[in-house]
Design a protein around this motif. Structure first.
Motif, PDB file in Angstrom:
ATOM      1  N   LEU A 119      78.276  88.417  21.058  1.00  0.00           N
ATOM      2  CA  LEU A 119      77.480  87.428  20.785  1.00  0.00           C
ATOM      3  C   LEU A 119      76.568  87.485  19.898  1.00  0.00           C
ATOM      4  O   LEU A 119      75.963  86.790  19.141  1.00  0.00           O
ATOM      5  CB  LEU A 119      76.538  86.442  21.953  1.00  0.00           C
ATOM      6  CG  LEU A 119      77.097  85.682  23.156  1.00  0.00           C
ATOM      7  CD1 LEU A 119      76.170  85.765  24.327  1.00  0.00           C
ATOM      8  CD2 LEU A 119      78.094  84.472  22.695  1.00  0.00           C
ATOM      9  N   GLU A 200      71.697  91.347  29.543  1.00  0.00           N
ATOM     10  CA  GLU A 200      71.102  90.343  29.376  1.00  0.00           C
ATOM     11  C   GLU A 200      70.770  89.351  28.374  1.00  0.00           C
ATOM     12  O   GLU A 200      70.577  88.452  28.378  1.00  0.00           O
ATOM     13  CB  GLU A 200      69.526  90.812  29.820  1.00  0.00           C
ATOM     14  CG  GLU A 200      68.159  90.391  30.113  1.00  0.00           C
ATOM     15  CD  GLU A 200      66.918  90.953  30.258  1.00  0.00           C
ATOM     16  OE1 GLU A 200      67.607  92.375  30.454  1.00  0.00           O
ATOM     17  OE2 GLU A 200      66.648  90.224  30.296  1.00  0.00           O
ATOM     18  N   MET A 201      71.136  90.025  27.707  1.00  0.00           N
ATOM     19  CA  MET A 201      70.926  89.147  26.133  1.00  0.00           C
ATOM     20  C   MET A 201      72.010  87.728  25.863  1.00  0.00           C
ATOM     21  O   MET A 201      71.766  86.901  25.842  1.00  0.00           O
ATOM     22  CB  MET A 201      71.272  89.955  24.983  1.00  0.00           C
ATOM     23  CG  MET A 201      69.787  90.524  24.160  1.00  0.00           C
ATOM     24  SD  MET A 201      70.452  92.112  22.493  1.00  0.00           S
ATOM     25  CE  MET A 201      69.308  92.828  23.277  1.00  0.00           C
ATOM     26  N   ALA A 202      73.116  87.987  26.466  1.00  0.00           N
ATOM     27  CA  ALA A 202      73.901  87.085  26.857  1.00  0.00           C
ATOM     28  C   ALA A 202      74.055  86.148  28.024  1.00  0.00           C
ATOM     29  O   ALA A 202      73.177  84.800  27.469  1.00  0.00           O
ATOM     30  CB  ALA A 202      74.836  87.892  26.839  1.00  0.00           C
ATOM     31  N   LEU A 203      73.678  86.477  28.764  1.00  0.00           N
ATOM     32  CA  LEU A 203      72.695  85.613  29.623  1.00  0.00           C
ATOM     33  C   LEU A 203      71.664  84.110  29.426  1.00  0.00           C
ATOM     34  O   LEU A 203      71.637  83.278  28.994  1.00  0.00           O
ATOM     35  CB  LEU A 203      72.330  86.205  30.944  1.00  0.00           C
ATOM     36  CG  LEU A 203      71.590  85.564  32.392  1.00  0.00           C
ATOM     37  CD1 LEU A 203      72.436  84.815  33.157  1.00  0.00           C
ATOM     38  CD2 LEU A 203      70.453  85.906  32.446  1.00  0.00           C
ATOM     39  N   HIS A 204      70.825  84.910  28.739  1.00  0.00           N
ATOM     40  CA  HIS A 204      69.684  83.793  27.597  1.00  0.00           C
ATOM     41  C   HIS A 204      70.817  83.302  26.466  1.00  0.00           C
ATOM     42  O   HIS A 204      69.714  81.523  26.548  1.00  0.00           O
ATOM     43  CB  HIS A 204      68.855  85.395  27.227  1.00  0.00           C
ATOM     44  CG  HIS A 204      68.195  85.807  28.538  1.00  0.00           C
ATOM     45  ND1 HIS A 204      67.266  85.082  29.795  1.00  0.00           N
ATOM     46  CD2 HIS A 204      67.238  86.518  28.266  1.00  0.00           C
ATOM     47  CE1 HIS A 204      66.796  85.709  30.254  1.00  0.00           C
ATOM     48  NE2 HIS A 204      66.343  87.366  29.269  1.00  0.00           N
ATOM     49  N   THR A 205      71.080  83.958  25.921  1.00  0.00           N
ATOM     50  CA  THR A 205      71.773  83.082  24.586  1.00  0.00           C
ATOM     51  C   THR A 205      72.438  82.279  24.665  1.00  0.00           C
ATOM     52  O   THR A 205      71.892  80.798  25.048  1.00  0.00           O
ATOM     53  CB  THR A 205      72.894  84.462  23.855  1.00  0.00           C
ATOM     54  OG1 THR A 205      71.572  84.811  23.548  1.00  0.00           O
ATOM     55  CG2 THR A 205      72.956  83.238  22.552  1.00  0.00           C
ATOM     56  N   LEU A 206      73.538  82.397  26.197  1.00  0.00           N
ATOM     57  CA  LEU A 206      74.489  81.158  26.912  1.00  0.00           C
ATOM     58  C   LEU A 206      73.029  79.514  27.253  1.00  0.00           C
ATOM     59  O   LEU A 206      73.741  79.132  26.839  1.00  0.00           O
ATOM     60  CB  LEU A 206      75.032  81.866  27.918  1.00  0.00           C
ATOM     61  CG  LEU A 206      75.902  82.518  27.800  1.00  0.00           C
ATOM     62  CD1 LEU A 206      77.157  83.283  28.791  1.00  0.00           C
ATOM     63  CD2 LEU A 206      77.176  82.377  27.016  1.00  0.00           C
ATOM     64  N   LEU A 208      70.456  79.198  25.297  1.00  0.00           N
ATOM     65  CA  LEU A 208      69.559  78.143  24.408  1.00  0.00           C
ATOM     66  C   LEU A 208      71.355  77.348  23.949  1.00  0.00           C
ATOM     67  O   LEU A 208      70.431  76.846  22.690  1.00  0.00           O
ATOM     68  CB  LEU A 208      69.046  79.754  23.518  1.00  0.00           C
ATOM     69  CG  LEU A 208      67.808  80.282  24.157  1.00  0.00           C
ATOM     70  CD1 LEU A 208      67.187  81.787  23.374  1.00  0.00           C
ATOM     71  CD2 LEU A 208      66.922  79.566  24.294  1.00  0.00           C
ATOM     72  N   TYR A 209      71.946  77.891  24.644  1.00  0.00           N
ATOM     73  CA  TYR A 209      73.262  77.740  23.107  1.00  0.00           C
ATOM     74  C   TYR A 209      73.023  75.755  23.410  1.00  0.00           C
ATOM     75  O   TYR A 209      72.983  75.208  24.296  1.00  0.00           O
ATOM     76  CB  TYR A 209      74.509  77.671  23.318  1.00  0.00           C
ATOM     77  CG  TYR A 209      74.729  79.207  22.493  1.00  0.00           C
ATOM     78  CD1 TYR A 209      74.886  78.993  21.553  1.00  0.00           C
ATOM     79  CD2 TYR A 209      75.812  79.772  23.907  1.00  0.00           C
ATOM     80  CE1 TYR A 209      75.121  80.417  21.152  1.00  0.00           C
ATOM     81  CE2 TYR A 209      76.589  80.994  23.117  1.00  0.00           C
ATOM     82  CZ  TYR A 209      76.488  80.978  21.683  1.00  0.00           C
ATOM     83  OH  TYR A 209      77.234  82.104  20.917  1.00  0.00           O
TER      84      TYR A 209
END
Lengths: 245, 245, 245, 245
Positions: A119, A200-206, A208-209
């Motif tokens: 991401l 962890e960043m990907a979990l939050h990014t998903l 926020l999409y």
């Protein structure tokens, strides 16, 4: 450490890398283990099973044969994951270290059977593609040589492609957690740290999409970041200070 | 600690286990308590009520009768949760320690009245099944002997099945939080740590599941992990170093 | 601290409570402040504005008049939130301390304008009802005496009901963050810690609720927990060790 | 540090600011860098590339020419992000420091290509508007002068409006992460801390919003907070203690 102890330098590096597991917040209790290999001697050095990090010393590390998995040196049993490490060393001749953790967010992706998607540049700096998830082990693979077979499903995932294993130095074992590797024990440990951070960043990014749309990052951006740090044109970093001795 | 203090070894273990509650990030303020039992003497040792971990000493621990819950030894009141511990010791004769915490993610599952599902090997290494949630206590159960009744709803959940209590060493009290147990005070505390870790992993895993489908992990994988660590064929771990004396 | 410094005991308590803000993970940079009141002297002691916790000493604390908000003693400006503290002390004569933080999860509820709901016993042990959210301040309330008016919207919320303020010792200021209070500076700080802990638990609980149904916890359970710790029938805790001197 | 080392005060400030990156939990491994400028000398001081925080000393910092990006002083390569810092210093003559991190929640917003919205006073205290996200860099911008172009997309976003850059001292580079700036290296670092804190609060706030409605905070409240801390009518804070020497 006694001067006469064999594989002293490798033991010191593997010990230091293991101690970074709890320091980096990747460990609960005694979970997690790092190993490092000496290809000339045909052995690797690994954490003993179930020993707490606070009590761990270089003497406690176990020296295991790459050839047949037997303990060559050590007064303790090696990690139960030892055969997985051995399988990876045999399949990928370029790697020098392997790390396994149960770090929270990487495990969540493994449990959800979702690869960690690329991401952004934090991911691309280390992993030149998604961190993939293995197939579930079959009943037969669980019944016998379970830990070696855990390595086999990782190898199958990468189709034995050593280059791919070098560019994506880690995988998630389905319902289990991350294994990462690298040129050294230290590098494998640092890849485990990155794997958890990008999970962890990907979990939050998903989360926020906006619903509907999340186009992939442009390939030229990701390539730029991977090649800044890896390969012949890399320009990241400085020579390491004198190695730990 | 004064040499003449009774139950010295047990006090030391219970003190050490209590001090691991804040170390492991399971505590807010003075919340949480661990106890350990001496079945021969018919007593258990437990944290006093509302004392901060920083101030806690082995002398402050309270010795309580298994038979009737009276304080046998101690200058402070025992934890308000003492009767819940006593109830569990009486229902499950094989257990040697009990831990109660208000750890964040396990409490979230308790508050949502959702069992912590078995989503991977991290969970299966310790809990051979979901961590279940009790029924709500009735008004009658709250009005009188509230804390003992809190133990009773846990026991009811396991239907007094000692084997199940051994394989799933913990439960979530509805709208309240986790109680865990084990062969020793230390084991009960470590099960509390695992309970929180798998609750956090489960929360994130549930957020990552693709809508529609999240098949259960294969039973043979979960069994493999539980039996690697528990029962006659266990092969995880090494003998503990000489016990704290 | 110089022996001759006035309000020495109160300063020491207020200093210690302020230092617990970063210790408890409630602070970013210099955000957050605790005060304590001396009703007989008609003053309260509060953190100076924008001073880092690492540099804070008892001498730096500022003594402010309850009557008119003027600085009675101190070489620094008091916290910009001083007038909010003063407003709360004047409205609620039973309170002895006030704490304001920007702790992450409590702020998230304040920003979403959602009260922190009572989802379990952890909340009910301290707050006998939801932690409410104020109205937005009007343009007029912002233009003049902004900080005092911030106190006024809290007081309005509780309709000046001192008993309610005692049973629910905190509120969220809309789009801003939590203010908590208590019998002492220390108690107000501990209520801020609980406020953040239950906000985090609530966030996760709401994410775990099955769509459609999440009945309230039974009232008899919540009452039991609040009255275990508060009021004439409380039986939680032990007498505090000799006070800090 | 050697007395004869040039730019000693600036080096000391830049070193201290860099060391606060891991202290504040903004760093994984060696990621992140702070620089500070000396406009009179036409240089800025920046972290070397890939050096771990534990090993960093003032001598390791690299002095770089504002004019052409050449290393003026230093035995190590400067951060790979050096050209981005240089671009920002040239575009915004009022700034004295720049910080870049890969902090978890700010990166999540950057990866999701969502500006960090202004949801409350914590944000408005520092950023007088949303923290914006840049356009993706084009293939051409990535192929050549990638790092300088990373600065250019930030500058483009702010349309070279120095006042806007002062009131919103940071931006998210698309798919990458936050860059923040300020009057000094320290101020830029503190803005990075705030950027991460408000990103985390915003993530949770968005999760808590009732579906359908989340009106903006009232403008008069946000203005009040920004002007409490910034500009001619600011009344927050106290004079700093004697500067680090």
């Amino acid at each position: 450490m006694s001067e006469s102890l064999s594989f002293g330098d490798l033991r010191r590096e593997v010990l230091a890398a293991n101690l970074r597991i709890p320091e980096a917040g990747l460990a609960t209790l005694t979970w997690g283990n790092v190993s490092g290999v000496d290809r000339d001697a045909g052995v690797f050095v690994i954490k003993p099973s179930g020993v707490s990090y606070a009590d761990l010393s270089a003497e406690d590390l176990v020296v295991v044969s790459l050839e047949d998995g037997r303990v060559v040196e050590g007064h303790l049993k090696p990690s139960t994951d030892t055969e997985t490490h051995r399988c990876l060393y045999r399949a990928f001749p370029h790697i020098g270290g392997v790390t396994h953790t149960h770090s929270t967010h990487a495990v969540a992706f493994a449990q959800a059977r979702r690869p960690i998607p690329v991401l952004g540049t934090t991911h691309a700096d280390t992993f030149n593609g998604p961190v993939p998830v293995t197939e579930d082990l079959t009943a037969e693979q669980c019944a016998r040589d379970y830990e070696y077979n855990t390595g086999q499903v990782i190898v199958a995932l990468l189709e034995g492609d050593a280059r791919r294993a070098e560019e994506v130095p880690g995988a998630l074992v389905s319902r289990h957690g991350p294994f990462t590797w690298g040129a050294t024990a230290t590098a494998s440990l640092e890849n485990a740290i990155v794997c958890e951070a990008v999970a962890e960043m990907a979990l939050h990014t998903l989360a926020l999409y906006a619903p509907g749309g999340h186009p992939e990052p442009p390939r030229h951006l990701l390539d730029r970041h991977f090649t800044r740090k890896h390969g012949p044109d890399a320009y990241y970093g400085n020579p390491a200070p004198a190695a730990v001795r």
